[in-house]
Design an enzyme around this catalytic site. Structure first.
Site, mmCIF file in Angstrom:
data_model
loop_
_atom_site.group_PDB
_atom_site.id
_atom_site.type_symbol
_atom_site.label_atom_id
_atom_site.label_comp_id
_atom_site.label_asym_id
_atom_site.label_seq_id
_atom_site.Cartn_x
_atom_site.Cartn_y
_atom_site.Cartn_z
ATOM 1 N N GLU A 74 -6.772 -3.464 -1.701
ATOM 2 C CA GLU A 74 -7.803 -2.824 -0.687
ATOM 3 C C GLU A 74 -9.099 -2.926 -1.558
ATOM 4 O O GLU A 74 -10.257 -3.262 -1.130
ATOM 5 C CB GLU A 74 -7.360 -1.347 -0.483
ATOM 6 C CG GLU A 74 -8.342 -0.537 0.346
ATOM 7 C CD GLU A 74 -8.121 0.870 0.548
ATOM 8 O OE1 GLU A 74 -6.899 1.378 0.179
ATOM 9 O OE2 GLU A 74 -8.862 1.572 0.946
ATOM 10 N N GLU A 92 -7.816 13.546 4.394
ATOM 11 C CA GLU A 92 -8.419 12.699 5.343
ATOM 12 C C GLU A 92 -8.009 12.968 6.639
ATOM 13 O O GLU A 92 -7.827 12.176 7.536
ATOM 14 C CB GLU A 92 -7.983 11.209 4.968
ATOM 15 C CG GLU A 92 -8.428 10.931 3.393
ATOM 16 C CD GLU A 92 -8.153 9.505 2.964
ATOM 17 O OE1 GLU A 92 -7.227 8.810 3.628
ATOM 18 O OE2 GLU A 92 -8.810 9.096 2.167
ATOM 19 N N ASP A 127 -8.979 6.637 -6.162
ATOM 20 C CA ASP A 127 -8.380 5.808 -5.187
ATOM 21 C C ASP A 127 -8.371 4.279 -5.352
ATOM 22 O O ASP A 127 -9.005 3.402 -5.044
ATOM 23 C CB ASP A 127 -9.134 6.066 -3.671
ATOM 24 C CG ASP A 127 -8.418 5.725 -2.656
ATOM 25 O OD1 ASP A 127 -7.046 5.473 -2.847
ATOM 26 O OD2 ASP A 127 -8.904 5.787 -1.372
HETATM 27 C C1 BDP Z 1 -7.201 5.069 1.001
HETATM 28 C C2 BDP Z 1 -7.296 4.112 2.275
HETATM 29 C C3 BDP Z 1 -6.738 4.767 3.314
HETATM 30 C C4 BDP Z 1 -5.442 5.487 3.184
HETATM 31 C C5 BDP Z 1 -5.466 6.429 1.853
HETATM 32 C C6 BDP Z 1 -4.284 7.077 1.629
HETATM 33 O O1 BDP Z 1 -8.643 3.570 2.394
HETATM 34 O O2 BDP Z 1 -6.907 3.831 4.252
HETATM 35 O O3 BDP Z 1 -5.180 6.276 4.410
HETATM 36 O O4 BDP Z 1 -6.153 5.764 1.075
HETATM 37 O O5 BDP Z 1 -3.695 6.663 0.849
HETATM 38 O O6 BDP Z 1 -7.370 4.318 -0.175
HETATM 39 O O7 BDP Z 1 -3.655 7.881 2.301
#
Ligand code: BDP
Length: 714
Positions: free
Chosen positions: A397, A290, A369
């Protein structure tokens, strides 16, 4: 009752029969040791017992004290006991952090003992004793030994140094503000106490998307203050670090993990940290994920990067938690072989056995996720020569952001109990992360929690059950959801049978209900995945690089992850489980759309079409949510008004939002599939008042895209 005390309320016991149970409990607490953690255990016992039992307890520290009184609650580790008895007694063998708890009455002499391996164990034993009293349970007369399942029992907070919290739904950071550690760390220390009370021992205080200045010398001095606030409670502090730090903080020309100057930088930096924080727990690393920097930039592997950090930490007994959450978020939706779920295994499986022993791979429980339903990550079975920790998410989340009641323990247990059958034998996920299945010396549990400055930590009083439950599972993954919620409810809201049964029941079916009105059959959380991850956003989950796809088209729905015709993801599982998922005849309904693309008319094992089940479940879930406020109403007068009102408002909101979810998802699929609901409900919204049918003063209707996120597209 503002919720700040969470499950550590120590409410006074007034029922004389219950009080009588603890009549013989001596009022003298004799703690044999004198460390800060032992002081924490002693003062906690004194505070809790005095408050609950309504008589004054006293506490002494050190060996000299004990012999003066034989009626005592004795708290000590094996070393002190050994000294005390001058080796005349045979002492039990205890694993690190374990304790033995028991009580005995010998006519005039009454003793209760918490005998532990070390001060951590003493603290956990003290909290256990308090928990028994708070839940009105007897103190065991035959001593029981309790030991944690695994050494890693950590919490990750996604706190930014500016004071915001990524995916935090309970206010700003309790640790940081305006680029600095807060001057007042009382909340941080209260948080450490909460974590210790459920047996947790590590805390990563900053976001996995780590601030690039984290490792600057001045910042480290501030982090040392934070570590100090956590220390008495046995909570080791760790930091999330960015792998580009040698360049950004150290001003080197590169951050290539194999460059000698980079290796030397990490060593020096780590030594610097340990001078400031001698019990520093280690590093958490999010890399090549990411948008974060990572070793791939230099064509190095995660193992090559992790090992450099691990070697720097090893002399200090620190660990690296390297996250398995490495994937490409620019996938091409039109490429039918592209599949985000594959990424963990594809990036890490071949590296098994090449990590230093103090590297632990931190794996999210599912391959995507934290969706409302996912299979377990196949990576757990692939790493047989590498310690692992499972990553769970307490901050909700994708599960309602603490505005919906969703008790996650049953979901986590589903993951932990999944038997991957690696090498054709029983290898449930819990035993893999405990290090049992593949004989690993370490491993364990991590949860992203994200408490904030909201007085009650997580915004909803009911959400605290998830933090409590996480700690309890990390200590003992065999604990049942029923046991966990029952104790939590008693501690949080009292022992009134009406209260206990109502709250237990509400919490226990809440995950199922949420899954019903959001996304059933393994379709995932049908939310807006680019932004806030809250509320229905069906179409917006598709057609972007983030890969949380369910591939709905006019004919069918679901991600084809089969080996035969799909992305081949299923082949990442050990043979037996792969065969179960690959075949439509054996793939469980609740994972069907995660594994297969099927026509809307495909018949499920429950003998219903996919589309009809989707409609029905959304109605059923919303109908259950509609009962929540009424069930809660029964508790009026049985619990304090403050939390009664707060939860009532939240459950009322949830009941309404469940209808919004239901109609958004059902309308979307009715349009996409062009198949009507057999019961004629979809498309009609008799139990709603639409915003566009009102004339609200001072508002102006606007069109909203995607249409399902708003009432009638407006
Ligand atoms: C996702 C979230 C994000 C996190 C990412 C992570 O939306 O904000 O940075 O995971 O775990 O679920 O690194």
């Amino acid at each position: 009752e503002d919720g700040h005390e969470a499950w550590l309320r120590y409410a006074p016991i007034t029922d004389p029969t219950i009080l009588a149970q603890y009549r013989n409990l001596p009022t003298q607490i004799a703690v044999l040791g004198d460390t800060p953690t032992e002081h924490a255990a002693g003062t906690e016992l004194q505070r809790g017992l005095t408050q609950m039992l309504g008589r004054p307890f006293t506490v002494t520290y050190g060996l000299g004290q004990i012999l003066t009184s034989s009626n005592a609650i004795l708290v000590g580790d094996l070393e002190s006991l050994d000294k005390m008895y001058v080796k005349k007694q045979k002492l039990p063998k205890l694993k690190p952090e374990s304790y033995m708890l028991g009580t005995r009455n010998n006519g005039a002499v009454s003793q209760t003992g918490i005998i532990a391996a070390d001060p951590h164990g003493e603290l956990y034993g003290a909290f256990r004793l308090l928990e028994l009293v708070a839940a009105n349970k007897p103190i065991p007369t035959t001593p029981v030994t309790e030991s944690p399942s695994a050494p890693i029992r950590w919490v990750d907070q996604w706190d930014n140094l500016d004071g915001s919290v990524e995916r935090g739904y309970a206010g700003r950071s309790i640790f940081f503000d305006a680029g600095h550690v807060r001057p007042d760390l009382a909340r941080a220390s209260d948080y450490a106490r909460l974590l210790a009370s459920i047996g947790l021992n590590g805390l990563t205080v900053n976001n996995v998307n780590s601030d690039l200045t984290t490792l600057e010398p001045d910042k480290l001095k501030e982090f040392a203050l934070l570590a100090e606030a956590l220390r008495p409670w046995g909570i080791g502090m760790s930091l999330s670090v960015d792998l580009s730090s040698p360049q950004v903080v150290g001003h080197l020309s590169t951050f290539d993990p194999l460059d000698p100057t980079v290796i030397a930088w990490w060593q020096k930096k780590t030594d610097e940290i340990y001078t400031l924080i001698p019990d520093f727990a280690g590093f958490v690393v999010k890399a090549d994920s990411e948008g974060r920097a990572g070793p791939s930039q230099y064509h190095r592997t995660p193992a090559e990067a992790a090992n450099v950090l691990a070697r720097a930490l090893a002399p200090h007994h620190g660990v690296v938690l390297y996250r398995g959450f490495v994937y490409n978020h620019h996938l091409d939706f039109h490429d039918l072989k592209a599949d985000r779920a594959r990424a963990g295994f594809d990036n890490f499986a071949s590296l098994d056995g090449t990590f230093e022993p103090n590297v632990i791979i931190q794996v999210k429980h599912g391959p995507i996720d934290f969706q409302v339903r996912e299979p377990v990550s196949p990576l757990f079975a692939a790493l047989q020569h590498t310690p692992q920790a499972i990553e769970l998410q307490t901050t909700q989340e994708y599960t309602g952001q603490q505005r919906h009641m969703v008790f996650l323990v049953p979901m986590w247990k589903t993951a932990l109990d999944t038997d991957l059958r690696a090498n054709g034998r029983g290898t449930p996920v819990k035993e893999i992360v405990e290090g049992k299945s593949f004989h690993q010396p370490t491993g364990g549990f991590v949860s992203v929690v994200n408490v904030g400055l909201d007085t009650n930590w997580l915004h909803s009083p009911l959400a605290l059950a998830n933090l409590y439950g996480y700690g309890k599972l990390a200590w003992n993954p065999d604990a049942t959801s029923e046991q966990i919620i029952d104790t939590w409810t008693r501690l949080t809201f009292g022992n009134d049978p009406e209260v206990v049964s109502t709250i237990n029941e509400l919490q226990l079916n809440s995950w199922h209900t949420y899954e019903q009105y959001t996304g059933n059959l393994g379709i995932g959380t049908l939310t807006d995945i680019i932004g806030i991850h809250f509320g229905p956003g069906v179409g917006s989950a598709e057609n972007n690089g983030w890969g949380q796809w369910f591939r709905a088209d006019p004919k069918g729905v679901g991600m084809d992850r089969t080996v035969a015709t799909g992305t081949g993801y299923i082949a990442q599982y050990p043979k037996e489980l792969a065969a179960t998922y690959e075949s439509l005849a054996t793939c469980p309904d609740d994972l069907l759309l995660f594994m297969h693309h099927v026509p809307y008319t495909h018949i499920l094992h429950i003998n219903k079409t996919v589309i009809q089940d989707l409609y029905d479940e959304h109605y059923a879930g919303a109908a259950t949510a509609a009962t929540y406020p009424m069930l809660w109403q029964k508790l009026h007068g049985h619990i304090d008004n403050q939390r009664f009102d707060q939860v009532k408002a939240l459950l009322t909101y949830q009941a309404g939002h469940a209808i919004v979810w239901r109609d958004a998802v059902n309308d979307w699929f009715a349009t996409m599939s062009n198949i009507p609901d057999a019961q004629g409900r979809v498309g009609h919204h008799p139990d709603r008042i639409e915003a566009e049918s009102m004339t609200p003063t001072g508002y102006e209707p606007i069109d909203v895209t995607p249409i399902e996120t708003a009432s009638g597209g407006e």
